[in-house]
Write a protein that holds these residues in place. Structure first.
Motif, PDB file in Angstrom:
ATOM      1  N   LEU A  67      72.530 -19.323  52.203  1.00  0.00           N
ATOM      2  CA  LEU A  67      73.523 -19.409  51.146  1.00  0.00           C
ATOM      3  C   LEU A  67      73.064 -18.600  49.935  1.00  0.00           C
ATOM      4  CD1 LEU A  67      76.167 -20.988  50.829  1.00  0.00           C
ATOM      5  CD2 LEU A  67      74.856 -22.827  49.779  1.00  0.00           C
ATOM      6  N   GLU A  68      73.961 -17.765  49.424  1.00  0.00           N
ATOM      7  CA  GLU A  68      73.682 -17.076  48.164  1.00  0.00           C
ATOM      8  C   GLU A  68      74.204 -17.968  47.043  1.00  0.00           C
ATOM      9  OE1 GLU A  68      71.826 -14.353  47.941  1.00  0.00           O
ATOM     10  OE2 GLU A  68      71.666 -14.603  50.111  1.00  0.00           O
ATOM     11  N   ILE A  69      73.297 -18.354  46.170  1.00  0.00           N
ATOM     12  CA  ILE A  69      73.648 -19.268  45.085  1.00  0.00           C
ATOM     13  C   ILE A  69      73.804 -18.480  43.793  1.00  0.00           C
ATOM     14  CG2 ILE A  69      72.715 -21.113  43.619  1.00  0.00           C
ATOM     15  CD1 ILE A  69      71.470 -22.238  46.229  1.00  0.00           C
ATOM     16  N   ARG A 120      73.927 -16.734  27.037  1.00  0.00           N
ATOM     17  CA  ARG A 120      72.714 -16.138  27.573  1.00  0.00           C
ATOM     18  C   ARG A 120      71.633 -17.203  27.753  1.00  0.00           C
ATOM     19  NH1 ARG A 120      69.537 -11.853  26.213  1.00  0.00           N
ATOM     20  NH2 ARG A 120      69.276 -12.597  24.121  1.00  0.00           N
ATOM     21  N   ILE A 121      70.905 -17.096  28.847  1.00  0.00           N
ATOM     22  CA  ILE A 121      69.834 -18.057  29.104  1.00  0.00           C
ATOM     23  C   ILE A 121      68.526 -17.322  29.340  1.00  0.00           C
ATOM     24  CG2 ILE A 121      71.294 -19.916  30.000  1.00  0.00           C
ATOM     25  CD1 ILE A 121      70.667 -18.868  32.782  1.00  0.00           C
ATOM     26  N   ASP A 122      67.452 -18.063  29.118  1.00  0.00           N
ATOM     27  CA  ASP A 122      66.108 -17.533  29.338  1.00  0.00           C
ATOM     28  C   ASP A 122      65.730 -17.831  30.789  1.00  0.00           C
ATOM     29  OD1 ASP A 122      63.441 -17.002  29.525  1.00  0.00           O
ATOM     30  OD2 ASP A 122      62.910 -17.989  27.635  1.00  0.00           O
ATOM     31  N   ARG A 123      65.842 -16.831  31.628  1.00  0.00           N
ATOM     32  CA  ARG A 123      65.634 -17.054  33.059  1.00  0.00           C
ATOM     33  C   ARG A 123      64.208 -17.518  33.366  1.00  0.00           C
ATOM     34  NH1 ARG A 123      67.015 -12.389  34.652  1.00  0.00           N
ATOM     35  NH2 ARG A 123      69.212 -12.826  34.880  1.00  0.00           N
ATOM     36  N   ALA A 124      63.257 -17.003  32.610  1.00  0.00           N
ATOM     37  CA  ALA A 124      61.855 -17.344  32.862  1.00  0.00           C
ATOM     38  C   ALA A 124      61.591 -18.829  32.649  1.00  0.00           C
ATOM     39  CB  ALA A 124      60.949 -16.508  31.975  1.00  0.00           C
ATOM     40  N   ARG A 125      62.427 -19.471  31.868  1.00  0.00           N
ATOM     41  CA  ARG A 125      62.210 -20.892  31.600  1.00  0.00           C
ATOM     42  C   ARG A 125      63.387 -21.734  32.076  1.00  0.00           C
ATOM     43  NH1 ARG A 125      60.440 -20.718  25.495  1.00  0.00           N
ATOM     44  NH2 ARG A 125      59.965 -22.915  25.783  1.00  0.00           N
ATOM     45  N   LEU A 180      64.169 -17.575  41.593  1.00  0.00           N
ATOM     46  CA  LEU A 180      65.291 -16.946  40.903  1.00  0.00           C
ATOM     47  C   LEU A 180      65.213 -15.437  41.042  1.00  0.00           C
ATOM     48  CD1 LEU A 180      65.345 -19.064  37.623  1.00  0.00           C
ATOM     49  CD2 LEU A 180      66.823 -19.293  39.618  1.00  0.00           C
ATOM     50  N   LYS A 181      66.361 -14.836  41.324  1.00  0.00           N
ATOM     51  CA  LYS A 181      66.411 -13.377  41.397  1.00  0.00           C
ATOM     52  C   LYS A 181      66.476 -12.810  39.987  1.00  0.00           C
ATOM     53  CE  LYS A 181      68.997 -13.444  45.696  1.00  0.00           C
ATOM     54  NZ  LYS A 181      70.262 -13.106  46.358  1.00  0.00           N
ATOM     55  N   ASP A 182      65.853 -11.672  39.828  1.00  0.00           N
ATOM     56  CA  ASP A 182      65.938 -10.997  38.539  1.00  0.00           C
ATOM     57  C   ASP A 182      67.162 -10.098  38.552  1.00  0.00           C
ATOM     58  OD1 ASP A 182      65.606  -9.919  36.103  1.00  0.00           O
ATOM     59  OD2 ASP A 182      63.767  -8.835  36.554  1.00  0.00           O
ATOM     60  N   THR A 183      68.283 -10.661  38.093  1.00  0.00           N
ATOM     61  CA  THR A 183      69.549  -9.943  38.173  1.00  0.00           C
ATOM     62  C   THR A 183      69.761  -9.012  36.987  1.00  0.00           C
ATOM     63  OG1 THR A 183      70.606 -11.759  37.015  1.00  0.00           O
ATOM     64  CG2 THR A 183      70.658 -11.825  39.413  1.00  0.00           C
ATOM     65  N   GLY A 184      69.018  -9.232  35.928  1.00  0.00           N
ATOM     66  CA  GLY A 184      69.216  -8.437  34.728  1.00  0.00           C
ATOM     67  C   GLY A 184      70.408  -8.888  33.909  1.00  0.00           C
ATOM     68  N   GLU A 193      70.584 -16.739  39.884  1.00  0.00           N
ATOM     69  CA  GLU A 193      70.896 -16.480  41.283  1.00  0.00           C
ATOM     70  C   GLU A 193      69.680 -16.735  42.145  1.00  0.00           C
ATOM     71  OE1 GLU A 193      72.878 -12.777  42.256  1.00  0.00           O
ATOM     72  OE2 GLU A 193      73.718 -12.688  40.241  1.00  0.00           O
ATOM     73  N   ALA A 194      69.934 -17.229  43.342  1.00  0.00           N
ATOM     74  CA  ALA A 194      68.855 -17.490  44.288  1.00  0.00           C
ATOM     75  C   ALA A 194      69.438 -17.539  45.691  1.00  0.00           C
ATOM     76  CB  ALA A 194      68.165 -18.817  43.967  1.00  0.00           C
ATOM     77  N   SER A 195      68.570 -17.436  46.677  1.00  0.00           N
ATOM     78  CA  SER A 195      68.983 -17.604  48.069  1.00  0.00           C
ATOM     79  C   SER A 195      68.410 -18.898  48.604  1.00  0.00           C
ATOM     80  CB  SER A 195      68.469 -16.447  48.931  1.00  0.00           C
ATOM     81  OG  SER A 195      69.019 -15.235  48.495  1.00  0.00           O
ATOM     82  N   ALA A 196      69.214 -19.608  49.378  1.00  0.00           N
ATOM     83  CA  ALA A 196      68.732 -20.800  50.066  1.00  0.00           C
ATOM     84  C   ALA A 196      68.809 -20.524  51.558  1.00  0.00           C
ATOM     85  CB  ALA A 196      69.573 -22.012  49.692  1.00  0.00           C
TER      86      ALA A 196
END
Ligand SMILES: [Cu+2]
Length: 108
Positions: free
Chosen positions: A32-34, A41-46, A63-67, A73-76
């Protein structure tokens, strides 16, 4: 929630405005692509995505680095049949952490 008293700040909190899967969606695939889209805007690193499966064991998703600053985003992979809860935690740029969950189901 103390933020109820601060409506101007509450507006900047990160909340989910769209997601895949959607809450209570039934999916059939084992991969699954999540994607979670937030209102700010959110701080992805945290920020975190954790998948709680039918076996009850929480699994942290990479978490994928989508920019893109408003998305997580993530894959399960290897999803078995059963009920899942996707737990999200997000740090918005105003410094507040919000969290929630998206329940979904895998059926075959
Ligand atoms: Cu806030």
């Amino acid at each position: 929630m103390s933020t109820l008293f601060w409506p101007s700040q509450a507006a900047a909190h990160a909340i989910v405005v769209a997601s895949s899967p959607q809450p209570r969606q039934i999916v059939s695939q084992s991969e699954l692509e999540i994607e979670l889209r937030f209102n700010s805007r959110i701080d992805r690193a945290r920020s975190r995505l954790t998948l709680l499966g039918p076996d009850g064991a929480p699994k942290a998703l990479a978490l994928k680095d989508t920019g893109v600053g408003e998305r997580l985003e993530a894959s399960a992979k290897g999803l078995e049949k059963g009920a899942y809860r996707l737990l999200w935690q997000a740090l918005s740029v105003d410094g507040h952490v919000t969290h929630g969950e998206i329940p979904f189901e895998v059926e075959r």
